[in-house]
Design a protein around this motif. Structure first.
Motif, short mmCIF file in Angstrom:
data_model
loop_
_atom_site.label_atom_id
_atom_site.label_comp_id
_atom_site.label_asym_id
_atom_site.label_seq_id
_atom_site.Cartn_x
_atom_site.Cartn_y
_atom_site.Cartn_z
N UNK A 122 0.81 -1.21 0.00
CA UNK A 122 0.00 0.00 0.00
C UNK A 122 0.84 1.26 0.00
N UNK A 123 1.94 1.25 0.76
CA UNK A 123 2.83 2.41 0.79
C UNK A 123 3.51 2.62 -0.56
N UNK A 124 3.92 1.52 -1.22
CA UNK A 124 4.55 1.63 -2.54
C UNK A 124 3.57 2.18 -3.58
N UNK A 125 2.34 1.71 -3.55
CA UNK A 125 1.34 2.23 -4.48
C UNK A 125 1.05 3.71 -4.22
N UNK A 126 1.05 4.11 -2.96
CA UNK A 126 0.83 5.52 -2.64
C UNK A 126 1.96 6.39 -3.17
N UNK A 127 3.21 5.92 -3.05
CA UNK A 127 4.35 6.68 -3.57
C UNK A 127 4.31 6.75 -5.09
N UNK A 128 3.93 5.65 -5.74
CA UNK A 128 3.83 5.65 -7.20
C UNK A 128 2.78 6.66 -7.66
#
Length: 335
Positions: free
Chosen positions: A231-237
């Protein structure tokens, strides 16, 4: 009488122990079913290992002529697969992916409740049914010109063209039927949890646990950590394309170093400022300014101004206006 009673009780205990042992053997003989995800993971691990082996093999020829392995690439891939098959499935009844997940193949041709290893013929069938279609799919269209030759020599161009067209249609039909059979087999696998690959069903090979009482246990802590990081990676993307990093960098430098320091630095540079582009750092091509003392290449400042409507100078932080051509007076000094 007491002696007879003791003998009878001893016999009953022996019978009870035998029945208990037989019950335990029958229960241990029935292995728990292998999870579908474990079988699919084993196939993915095998595919990744084959790709890794092929990459390492091609790197041995990276200093040779480009395209050296292209003419024989399907045959080399088939040979590498047979090499893996010889030292994994043929010798231990399990592939590399299955060994990592504590799985192995057993034969479904016998109705015995105990483990039944694959016969050499079943292992050979698995190798041929797995590597054969891959090789044929990559090589079939190159074989068509050779198949258009008659036993007495070359046929006419018309007959050869018709024969090749018929062969192409036949190969397309066979390929479509094979893909449809693979799709149906996967649906059946999702239904009953056995034979994820069509060659396994044809050869009569089924995946079972190699060790008793093996359970795929995934803790909630691991799942929560994975969900959090994903979820954190998708938010950064999603967030990073919305952030103007150049403007943020200029603002941070401006607040850290101060506007006075930047102004003093620009005064020290003086006339040498036009020798370097403020964006690429090279000699400015078609130099332009945007309202401050710094000079930029036309293509650099134009592309950045199109990408960012609120562009600021990366050197001093001033708001960028319309790019204007730098006017310089050139004097030729004689010797």
């Amino acid at each position: 009488m007491c002696t007879f009673h003791r003998i009878e009780m001893a016999g009953l205990n022996r019978n009870h122990n035998k029945r208990t042992a037989q019950t335990n053997d029958s229960e241990s003989a029935v292995d728990p079913p292998v999870l579908r995800i474990s079988q699919l993971d084993a196939l993915e691990l095998d595919s990744a290992l084959e790709q890794l082996l092929w990459t390492q093999f091609t790197q041995c020829f990276q200093n040779c002529r480009p395209g050296l392995l292209t003419p024989v690439e399907p045959e080399l891939k088939a040979l590498l697969y047979l090499l893996l098959w010889r030292f994994t499935l043929y010798s231990s009844n399990a592939t590399i992916g299955q060994s990592l997940l504590s799985l192995r193949y057993q034969s479904t041709s016998s109705s015995s409740p105990h483990y039944r290893s694959l016969s050499p013929r079943q292992k050979l069938d698995l190798a041929i049914l797995t590597a054969g279609p891959r090789w044929l799919q990559e090589r079939c269209y190159r074989l068509l010109p050779y198949l258009s030759l008659s036993p007495r020599g070359a046929v006419s161009e018309l007959d050869g063209g018709l024969l090749q067209q018929s062969l192409r249609k036949a190969l397309t039909l066979v390929s479509g039927l094979a893909k449809f059979a693979t799709f149906v087999n996967f649906l059946v696998f999702l239904r009953n949890g056995r034979h994820p690959a069509l060659p396994e069903r044809i050869a009569g090979a089924q995946a079972v646990f190699s060790k008793p009482n093996v359970v795929r246990d995934v803790t909630y802590q691991y799942m929560n950590r994975e969900l959090l990081w994903h979820g954190f990676a998708e938010f950064l993307i999603f967030l990073l394309p919305l952030v103007n990093l150049r403007k943020l960098k200029a603002a941070v430098l401006l607040h850290v170093l101060g506007r006075k320091d930047s102004e003093e630095e620009s005064k020290r540079e003086g006339k040498d400022m036009w020798k370097n582009c403020g964006l690429c750092g090279e000699w400015p091509t078609m130099p332009h300014t945007v309202g401050c003392q710094h000079v930029f290449c036309y293509y650099c400042i134009k592309s950045h101004s199109i990408a960012d409507a609120y562009l600021t100078c990366p050197k001093c932080g001033a708001e960028a206006g319309t790019p204007n051509v730098v006017k310089m007076d050139m004097r030729v000094v004689g010797r």
